[in-house]
Structure formats: structure tokens, C-alpha cells
Design a protein around this motif. Sequence first.
Motif, PDB file in Angstrom:
ATOM      1  N   ALA A 102     -27.156  70.609 -14.300  1.00 47.79           N
ATOM      2  CA  ALA A 102     -28.099  69.499 -14.443  1.00 47.79           C
ATOM      3  C   ALA A 102     -27.356  68.182 -14.638  1.00 47.79           C
ATOM      4  CB  ALA A 102     -29.039  69.761 -15.611  1.00 47.79           C
ATOM      5  N   GLU A 103     -26.290  68.208 -15.416  1.00 48.12           N
ATOM      6  CA  GLU A 103     -25.493  66.991 -15.619  1.00 48.12           C
ATOM      7  C   GLU A 103     -24.850  66.544 -14.312  1.00 48.12           C
ATOM      8  OE1 GLU A 103     -21.590  65.437 -18.150  1.00 48.12           O
ATOM      9  OE2 GLU A 103     -22.623  67.275 -18.764  1.00 48.12           O
ATOM     10  N   ASN A 104     -24.321  67.486 -13.552  1.00 48.01           N
ATOM     11  CA  ASN A 104     -23.695  67.126 -12.282  1.00 48.01           C
ATOM     12  C   ASN A 104     -24.714  66.605 -11.283  1.00 48.01           C
ATOM     13  OD1 ASN A 104     -20.941  67.674 -12.827  1.00 48.01           O
ATOM     14  ND2 ASN A 104     -21.355  69.860 -12.716  1.00 48.01           N
ATOM     15  N   ALA A 105     -25.899  67.201 -11.276  1.00 52.08           N
ATOM     16  CA  ALA A 105     -26.953  66.691 -10.392  1.00 52.08           C
ATOM     17  C   ALA A 105     -27.289  65.244 -10.735  1.00 52.08           C
ATOM     18  CB  ALA A 105     -28.192  67.575 -10.503  1.00 52.08           C
ATOM     19  N   ALA A 106     -27.373  64.954 -12.030  1.00 47.46           N
ATOM     20  CA  ALA A 106     -27.678  63.585 -12.455  1.00 47.46           C
ATOM     21  C   ALA A 106     -26.551  62.632 -12.062  1.00 47.46           C
ATOM     22  CB  ALA A 106     -27.909  63.557 -13.957  1.00 47.46           C
ATOM     23  N   ARG A 107     -25.313  63.066 -12.244  1.00 50.60           N
ATOM     24  CA  ARG A 107     -24.165  62.216 -11.894  1.00 50.60           C
ATOM     25  C   ARG A 107     -24.137  61.875 -10.409  1.00 50.60           C
ATOM     26  NH1 ARG A 107     -18.961  63.399 -15.258  1.00 50.60           N
ATOM     27  NH2 ARG A 107     -17.969  63.432 -13.221  1.00 50.60           N
ATOM     28  N   LEU A 108     -24.608  62.811  -9.581  1.00 50.48           N
ATOM     29  CA  LEU A 108     -24.582  62.618  -8.133  1.00 50.48           C
ATOM     30  C   LEU A 108     -25.892  62.050  -7.591  1.00 50.48           C
ATOM     31  CD1 LEU A 108     -22.770  65.933  -7.115  1.00 50.48           C
ATOM     32  CD2 LEU A 108     -21.793  63.634  -7.156  1.00 50.48           C
ATOM     33  N   GLY A 109     -26.830  61.772  -8.474  1.00 49.76           N
ATOM     34  CA  GLY A 109     -28.110  61.231  -8.033  1.00 49.76           C
ATOM     35  C   GLY A 109     -28.992  62.236  -7.330  1.00 49.76           C
ATOM     36  N   LEU A 110     -28.851  63.514  -7.700  1.00 49.55           N
ATOM     37  CA  LEU A 110     -29.572  64.589  -7.017  1.00 49.55           C
ATOM     38  C   LEU A 110     -30.715  65.168  -7.838  1.00 49.55           C
ATOM     39  CD1 LEU A 110     -26.420  66.544  -5.729  1.00 49.55           C
ATOM     40  CD2 LEU A 110     -27.824  64.917  -4.424  1.00 49.55           C
ATOM     41  N   SER A 111     -30.947  64.655  -9.015  1.00 48.61           N
ATOM     42  CA  SER A 111     -31.895  65.302  -9.933  1.00 48.61           C
ATOM     43  C   SER A 111     -33.282  65.463  -9.340  1.00 48.61           C
ATOM     44  CB  SER A 111     -31.974  64.509 -11.237  1.00 48.61           C
ATOM     45  OG  SER A 111     -30.726  64.499 -11.898  1.00 48.61           O
ATOM     46  N   GLY A 112     -33.693  64.554  -8.479  1.00 48.70           N
ATOM     47  CA  GLY A 112     -35.034  64.634  -7.916  1.00 48.70           C
ATOM     48  C   GLY A 112     -35.239  65.786  -6.967  1.00 48.70           C
ATOM     49  N   ARG A 113     -34.150  66.333  -6.414  1.00 50.88           N
ATOM     50  CA  ARG A 113     -34.291  67.425  -5.443  1.00 50.88           C
ATOM     51  C   ARG A 113     -33.472  68.657  -5.805  1.00 50.88           C
ATOM     52  NH1 ARG A 113     -31.498  63.202  -2.527  1.00 50.88           N
ATOM     53  NH2 ARG A 113     -29.415  63.780  -1.819  1.00 50.88           N
ATOM     54  N   LEU A 114     -32.913  68.689  -7.010  1.00 46.57           N
ATOM     55  CA  LEU A 114     -32.165  69.851  -7.473  1.00 46.57           C
ATOM     56  C   LEU A 114     -32.763  70.303  -8.798  1.00 46.57           C
ATOM     57  CD1 LEU A 114     -28.265  70.173  -7.469  1.00 46.57           C
ATOM     58  CD2 LEU A 114     -29.778  71.531  -8.905  1.00 46.57           C
ATOM     59  N   ARG A 115     -33.336  71.489  -8.803  1.00 42.83           N
ATOM     60  CA  ARG A 115     -33.990  72.013  -9.998  1.00 42.83           C
ATOM     61  C   ARG A 115     -33.133  73.131 -10.589  1.00 42.83           C
ATOM     62  NH1 ARG A 115     -40.398  72.256  -8.133  1.00 42.83           N
ATOM     63  NH2 ARG A 115     -40.463  70.119  -7.306  1.00 42.83           N
ATOM     64  N   VAL A 116     -32.829  73.006 -11.857  1.00 42.88           N
ATOM     65  CA  VAL A 116     -31.960  73.965 -12.541  1.00 42.88           C
ATOM     66  C   VAL A 116     -32.812  74.798 -13.488  1.00 42.88           C
ATOM     67  CG1 VAL A 116     -29.869  74.242 -13.902  1.00 42.88           C
ATOM     68  CG2 VAL A 116     -30.122  72.242 -12.415  1.00 42.88           C
ATOM     69  N   THR A 117     -32.794  76.125 -13.326  1.00 41.69           N
ATOM     70  CA  THR A 117     -33.661  76.968 -14.125  1.00 41.69           C
ATOM     71  C   THR A 117     -32.978  78.282 -14.485  1.00 41.69           C
ATOM     72  OG1 THR A 117     -34.649  78.192 -12.284  1.00 41.69           O
ATOM     73  CG2 THR A 117     -35.682  76.093 -12.856  1.00 41.69           C
ATOM     74  N   ALA A 118     -33.516  78.923 -15.510  1.00 36.75           N
ATOM     75  CA  ALA A 118     -33.188  80.312 -15.782  1.00 36.75           C
ATOM     76  C   ALA A 118     -33.921  81.177 -14.754  1.00 36.75           C
ATOM     77  CB  ALA A 118     -33.619  80.689 -17.196  1.00 36.75           C
ATOM     78  N   PRO A 119     -33.437  82.388 -14.500  1.00 36.84           N
ATOM     79  CA  PRO A 119     -34.064  83.218 -13.461  1.00 36.84           C
ATOM     80  C   PRO A 119     -35.561  83.416 -13.647  1.00 36.84           C
ATOM     81  CG  PRO A 119     -31.972  84.172 -14.140  1.00 36.84           C
ATOM     82  CD  PRO A 119     -32.236  83.023 -15.070  1.00 36.84           C
ATOM     83  N   GLU A 120     -35.988  83.609 -14.884  1.00 34.63           N
ATOM     84  CA  GLU A 120     -37.400  83.907 -15.120  1.00 34.63           C
ATOM     85  C   GLU A 120     -38.294  82.674 -14.965  1.00 34.63           C
ATOM     86  OE1 GLU A 120     -35.373  83.105 -19.086  1.00 34.63           O
ATOM     87  OE2 GLU A 120     -34.937  84.250 -17.260  1.00 34.63           O
ATOM     88  N   GLU A 121     -37.691  81.506 -14.802  1.00 37.66           N
ATOM     89  CA  GLU A 121     -38.468  80.274 -14.673  1.00 37.66           C
ATOM     90  C   GLU A 121     -38.782  79.904 -13.220  1.00 37.66           C
ATOM     91  OE1 GLU A 121     -36.677  78.104 -18.686  1.00 37.66           O
ATOM     92  OE2 GLU A 121     -35.797  77.670 -16.730  1.00 37.66           O
TER      93      GLU A 121
END
Length: 201
Positions: A102-121
Amino acid sequence: MTGDHYFTAEPDAPARAREVQFTVAGRDYTLVSASGVFSASRLDPGTAVLLRKAEPPDATTTGALLDLGCGFGPIACVLATVAPMATTWAVDVNERARDLTAENAARLGLSGRLRVTAPEEVPADLRFAQIWSNPPIRVGKDELHQLLLRWLPRLAPDGVAWLVVARHLGGDSLQDWLTEQGWRVTRHASQKGFRVLRVTH
């Protein structure tokens, strides 16, 4: 000594931060990593082969993409970068790995299209156009098989999964097992002792 593994849900080891730099398809990436996650200090050689040899999505790709066992997020970040119209899901049992992705997605400006979840989520009805994975071979054959039996059926009918497995850790036997389960499996590439498998319905 610590009992943590990269598939530990909540690593006890102190999170010593570091940066990992790599290049895929002429684009440079700098990601933050930390101890207690898979291949914490470098881009894993198998992941590097997968990113170099598999056929990536592109700017026209839509739908959902899955990075199964995302670690600190190198595959997910590459997928989200090259396929901006798709939604990339980064899944890992390791909480620290999810936080780093999630931190790397934010650093790269990808947070809007990269969703980070646990498997059950991950929504139960979600189907994936592509699944990418450097699967956790060291969890053992039974757990690995259960992992793949859980996620590969979530491929869309015309979807494709890309897996990388070291030959000496059972890459060829995994190909045989997947074929026995009814999947169409081809050895797409071999490099540096790794097999890149293309899996379809």
C-alpha cells in the motif's frame, strides 16, 4: 533467531526498512521493503524472470488483475503501472507485506487502481482477467495446492494465469499436477532455473 516466515500473518521481527530498485520493460521502480516479508532485500530472481518473460497486460487491458502473494508489491506495482484501466488486487496473508505494498502504491501514485487486501477480503464473486504469482513453494506441497485450487478457479473464462516456479523446487511436477486438475498449462519460458507457466481454462 526468529520463527517468522514470509507467509507469517504478523511478523515479529523488527521492520528494518530498505529500498529495492529494479527495471522492467525500460521503466525504473524504487520500492520500499522491510524485513519479515518475502525477498525483503532485493527483487526475487523468480519474480524478475516472471516480469521479464510473461506477457504483461497493457494500456488497453481492463477488468481485474491479481497479484497472489504480493510481498512488498513489485508485481502489483508493475501491473498497475502498465495497465492503468484495470484494477489490480494485491493479496497476501502477511500484514506487513500488505502495508508495504500500500505504501509503494501511494509512492507511485497507483492507490486509485491498486487494492491491497487480505485473502478473505477479496469479493467472492470477483473474477480475474489475469493472475500473476510467484507462489509460496516453501509452505509445502499440500498448502500450495490448496492455494492454487482456491484462486485459479477465479480466472475469467478467457483469463490467463502466469506462475513462476524454480525447477529444483518442483516447477515441472507442478505443471504436471495442474494439468491433472484439468488446466491447460504450457511452459512459456525457462530462465535461470525458473519455469514460467501459462495457465488457462
